[in-house]
Design an enzyme around this catalytic site. Structure first.
Site, mmCIF file in Angstrom:
data_model
loop_
_atom_site.group_PDB
_atom_site.id
_atom_site.type_symbol
_atom_site.label_atom_id
_atom_site.label_comp_id
_atom_site.label_asym_id
_atom_site.label_seq_id
_atom_site.Cartn_x
_atom_site.Cartn_y
_atom_site.Cartn_z
ATOM 1 C CD GLU A 31 -2.722 1.294 2.448
ATOM 2 O OE1 GLU A 31 -2.678 0.403 3.320
ATOM 3 O OE2 GLU A 31 -3.468 2.282 2.493
ATOM 4 N NE ARG A 258 4.573 -7.726 10.289
ATOM 5 C CZ ARG A 258 3.857 -7.071 9.371
ATOM 6 N NH1 ARG A 258 2.832 -7.632 8.782
ATOM 7 N NH2 ARG A 258 4.167 -5.850 9.040
ATOM 8 C CE LYS A 268 2.944 0.169 5.183
ATOM 9 N NZ LYS A 268 2.448 0.022 3.819
HETATM 10 P P1 ATP Z 1 2.045 -1.940 8.035
HETATM 11 O O1 ATP Z 1 1.326 -2.955 8.876
HETATM 12 O O2 ATP Z 1 3.219 -1.312 8.712
HETATM 13 O O3 ATP Z 1 1.144 -0.974 7.345
HETATM 14 P P2 ATP Z 1 1.887 -3.685 5.829
HETATM 15 O O4 ATP Z 1 2.291 -5.066 5.982
HETATM 16 O O5 ATP Z 1 0.433 -3.462 5.885
HETATM 17 O O6 ATP Z 1 2.693 -2.810 6.879
HETATM 18 P P3 ATP Z 1 1.973 -3.287 3.027
HETATM 19 O O7 ATP Z 1 2.438 -2.129 2.254
HETATM 20 O O8 ATP Z 1 0.536 -3.644 2.970
HETATM 21 O O9 ATP Z 1 2.440 -3.028 4.518
HETATM 22 O O10 ATP Z 1 2.867 -4.545 2.708
HETATM 23 C C1 ATP Z 1 3.218 -4.922 1.402
HETATM 24 C C2 ATP Z 1 3.697 -6.336 1.370
HETATM 25 O O11 ATP Z 1 4.856 -6.449 2.177
HETATM 26 C C3 ATP Z 1 2.641 -7.258 1.936
HETATM 27 O O12 ATP Z 1 2.535 -8.387 1.113
HETATM 28 C C4 ATP Z 1 3.168 -7.619 3.297
HETATM 29 O O13 ATP Z 1 2.823 -8.906 3.618
HETATM 30 C C5 ATP Z 1 4.679 -7.454 3.136
HETATM 31 N N1 ATP Z 1 5.298 -7.051 4.385
HETATM 32 C C6 ATP Z 1 5.103 -5.919 5.074
HETATM 33 N N2 ATP Z 1 5.798 -5.916 6.225
HETATM 34 C C7 ATP Z 1 6.478 -7.084 6.246
HETATM 35 C C8 ATP Z 1 7.383 -7.689 7.170
HETATM 36 N N3 ATP Z 1 7.735 -7.086 8.297
HETATM 37 N N4 ATP Z 1 7.886 -8.895 6.868
HETATM 38 C C9 ATP Z 1 7.542 -9.510 5.723
HETATM 39 N N5 ATP Z 1 6.707 -9.004 4.824
HETATM 40 C C10 ATP Z 1 6.164 -7.810 5.071
HETATM 41 MG MG MG Z 2 -1.110 -3.427 4.716
#
Ligand code: ATP
Ligand code: MG
Length: 754
Positions: A31, A258, A268
């Site tokens: 996102e 993760r 984020k």
């Molecule tokens: P936040 O919870 O901080 O908003 P998010 O996971 O929702 O982070 P996205 O931009 O939706 O952030 O994530 C994009 C991709 O990266 C998704 O497929 C997510 O699973 C992966 N991702 C994000 N953070 C991690 C992490 N710490 N380890 C592995 N994969 C991750």
């Molecule tokens: Mg997300």
């Protein structure tokens, strides 16, 4: 080989073999509401990596369904990160927002099938109606609306006729489903906000659960990888695709753990707080775990890819030690970058018996680096050394310049201190020294022994530079908030001095500053007139050291200075050492420092592996004993010459693991094993060293101590809680260190409470 490396690759391989898909097609779906971080790097390497390994495709998709948080600058940062890591989405950059019309059509279909309805309960009622884990939910009365009414309301929601929260679109699934997510999940909500791409065209926005699976389907994704939190959402994923009766092939969701890292925040929301609150200098602040931050700090994409490969993918969440990432960058740069001299905190040295000037030859690379290149080092009567490399009252084991001890100026001569000049306040402002003309590096015939070689620069020709010394952003392993920020995460050395070739010849953009660490030309603020360097990482893990006391072994080691010590750098690992290191940190779960010590030493690793063959004790305990205690003994002799055996060490570890002895006693037992060669069991038995855990034995000892110290008991009870430690210490002492500290702590606390 890379095909069955992890459980996700195993699934893909199986599916391809079974002919479920012709090609594997993955996607990285961030996102665009923040800068990507190291966790995203894991997801990027996973999705693009699997596509690459199986000759498939990977899309880059901006999952942009929330108009309130998204921005084009985040899209650019995401594209940058993927490219920088070396991956390519080719022409397949997609936006969920481009699918809004299609998604709307799918929602209308569900309504027509009687599988979705417009609900008009408010947020709180929706929550209340959902029930709990133990109680089923109730369905809203609005679920009875006719298809026509639903279609009409849904369209008017889209057109902006209602306020936010007035209506939502929900799937009609099962209000008593065990999986709470299946209790009529929300598919659309009203948002009156301007979307960064589609503007005001839409007043409704799809929820993740509806948009994600369908976007995957639209793009022809085969394997949709997401993190574990979405495990329960998988049922909705499947329900949407199945209910719509979409023709195959269809995508399936798989979850992986993760990445979490100690000393780091990755949410984020928290990163945004740091950036917007000015706690760091923007999204690319080198202290942030963002890709932009790592890039600006000087990390290489290779080091991040290696890290992601090392940590692998797993099905259970865990926290990775940030030292592992630091290790990867150090390991990458060690054999790549030129070594130069920079003095961070200059102290003037006047060499009174030197006249004129000369240029010394100095290689950029140590002899074991497969690279060539050298520069000239100007040398004259006045040089600068680092303030910390001179000590008037040296502590024991100080090997650098002192009034009594000469030192080598690296690549140059040996100097000896003759006079220390101080200002009125007593601060040292200059050293008057003499050099030994026949001690020139490479043709030294002086016969003078020195214990180290220090960095220096020529006073006239050195360039003034700013060096930004970055350290970990948080001072605690599991940071919770702003209170945990490390106040020393950035120190700036404005008056640092660097040898001229670095600025004039620019042999590289990354350097090892001898004895200081790895540094990078700041890509934003650097200019030849005002050069700025960022510290990438130190030569060693100083955080690990801060926590643990340095093993005693170092003192002996330093008596015969090896090249490694003088330079303060670590040699690269051989293939064999690397292979060992990987097994130790991977399967055996050893920490980096210990694994590093063992893997690099053939004698130690052989000893360790033999001890591992014995029954019963944990790898970590054995490894610690071998890396700390055994290492000291093996320094001077071969394993054959030792009186004790690997089996003995394994037995000792077993006694530790089962808490028969404390770690303090284990050290004592080990010393006795070294001398006598007796089995640890025997020593413990004979000397009566078994740990005392029985409260009935410990309690009277505590009573006795309390009786002898009535004042301290009273003070404790009046609120001086620090005195707890006093009583614990006294008790342990009284038992000769044999009492189980945990039991003592509990008993003392209980008794003091009265
Ligand atoms: P936040 O919870 O901080 O908003 P998010 O996971 O929702 O982070 P996205 O931009 O939706 O952030 O994530 C994009 C991709 O990266 C998704 O497929 C997510 O699973 C992966 N991702 C994000 N953070 C991690 C992490 N710490 N380890 C592995 N994969 C991750
Ligand atoms: Mg997300």
């Amino acid at each position: 080989m890379s095909e069955s490396k992890d459980f996700l690759r195993a699934i893909v391989a199986e599916d391809l073999k079974a002919g479920k898909y012709e090609t594997v097609h993955t996607r990285f779906p961030p996102e665009p509401n923040g800068f990507p971080h190291i966790g995203h790097a894991k997801s990027i390497t996973l999705n693009f990596g699997i596509a690459r390994d199986f000759n498939g495709l990977c899309n880059l998709r901006m999952d942009d369904t929330d108009p309130t948080k998204e921005d084009m600058k985040f899209v650019e940062a995401l594209k940058d990160a993927v490219k920088w890591l070396g991956f390519d989405w080719e022409e397949r950059l997609y936006f969920t927002s481009d699918y809004f019309p299609k998604l709307y059509g799918y929602a209308q279909e569900l309504i027509k099938m009687g599988k979705a309805y417009v609900d008009s309960l408010n947020e709180e009622e929706i929550r209340e109606y959902r029930g709990t884990v133990t109680e089923p939910g109730r369905r809203s009365k609005y679920a009875e609306r006719s298809v026509e009414e639903n279609l009409d309301l849904f369209e008017r929601m889209k057109n902006g006729e209602f306020a936010e929260g007035e209506h939502v679109l929900r799937a009609k699934i099962d209000m008593s489903a065990a999986n709470m997510k299946m209790r009529d999940p929300l598919l659309y909500r009203i948002r009156h906000a301007t979307h960064y791409r589609v503007g005001d065209a839409w007043h409704i926005y799809p929820m993740y659960d509806f948009a994600h699976c369908l976007s995957d389907y639209i793009e022809g994704i085969s394997h949709s990888f997401c993190t574990l939190e979405f495990e329960n959402n998988r049922d909705i994923y499947d329900w949407v695709i199945e209910t719509l009766g979409l023709p195959p092939p269809r995508p399936y969701q798989y979850e992986f753990a993760r990445l979490n890292m100690n000393y780091t925040v990755m949410s984020k929301r928290k990163l945004l707080e740091l950036v917007e609150g000015g706690y760091v200098n923007g999204w690319d602040d080198p202290r942030l775990p963002t890709i932009a931050g790592y890039k600006r700090r000087g990390y290489t994409p290779e080091s991040i890819l290696t890290f992601c490969e090392q940590i692998g993918v797993a099905k259970a969440n865990s926290t990775v030690d940030v030292a592992q990432l630091e290790f990867c960058i150090r390991d990458d740069l060690n054999t790549k970058v030129p070594r130069v001299m920079c003095v961070l905190d200059p102290l003037k040295v006047t060499i009174v018996n030197y006249e004129g000037s000369e240029e010394l030859d100095a290689s950029y690379y140590p002899h074991d680096v497969p690279k060539e290149g050298s520069r000239k080092l100007p040398f004259s009567k006045e040089v600068y050394i680092d303030r910390s490399d001179f000590s008037e009252n040296p502590p024991k084991g100080y090997f650098r310049l002192t009034p009594e001890q000469p030192v080598r100026l690296k690549h140059a001569y040996i100097i000896a201190c003759k006079e220390v000049i101080k200002d009125k306040e007593g601060n040292i402002v200059e050293i008057k020294a003499e050099y030994y003309p026949d001690s020139k590096s490479g043709s030294d015939t002086s016969g003078i022994k020195v214990r180290s070689a220090i960095q220096w620069v020529d006073a006239k020709r050195a360039k003034r530079v700013e060096v930004r010394l970055y350290d970990r952003l948080y001072k605690v392993e599991a940071p919770e908030g702003l209170d945990d920020l490390n106040p020393d995460s950035l120190k700036v050395a404005k008056g640092a001095l660097i040898e001229p070739a670095v600025i004039e010849e620019k042999p590289d953009v990354r350097f090892q500053f001898e004895r200081e660490g790895y540094f990078y030309v700041d890509p934003v603020d650097y200019s030849d007139e005002a050069p700025v360097f960022n510290k990438i990482v130190g030569l060693k893990d100083s955080w690990g050291k801060k926590k643990k006391k340095a093993p005693k072994a170092t003192e002996k080691k330093q008596k015969q200075p090896q090249k490694q010590q003088i330079d303060g750098e670590e040699a690269p690992m051989s293939e064999e050492e690397k292979a060992r290191f990987e097994v130790y940190t991977g399967k055996l779960g050893l920490n980096h420092a210990v694994a590093n010590t063992l893997a690099r030493d053939a004698k130690l690793s052989a000893f360790f592996e033999e001890a591992m063959g014995a029954e019963g004790a944990g790898a970590v305990t054995i490894a610690n004993l071998v890396a700390n205690e055994v290492a000291r003994e093996l320094k001077e002799q071969d394993a054959d010459a030792l009186k004790f055996t690997p089996q003995h060490v394994a037995e000792l570890a077993k006694m530790l693991d089962s808490e028969q002895i404390s770690s303090k006693i284990a050290k004592e037992v080990f010393e006795l094993m070294v001398q006598s060669g007796d089995a640890p069991e025997k020593i413990v038995e004979e000397k009566g060293l078994r740990q005392i855990s029985d409260p009935a034995v410990i309690a009277p000892i505590i009573d006795d101590i309390m009786e002898k110290n009535p004042d301290n008991v009273a003070k404790y009870r009046e609120g001086n809680s620090k005195l707890l430690g006093f009583f614990v210490g006294q008790t342990l002492k009284a038992t000769g260190g044999k009492a189980n500290p945990k039991v003592v702590n509990e008993l003392v606390a209980e008794k003091l409470r009265g």
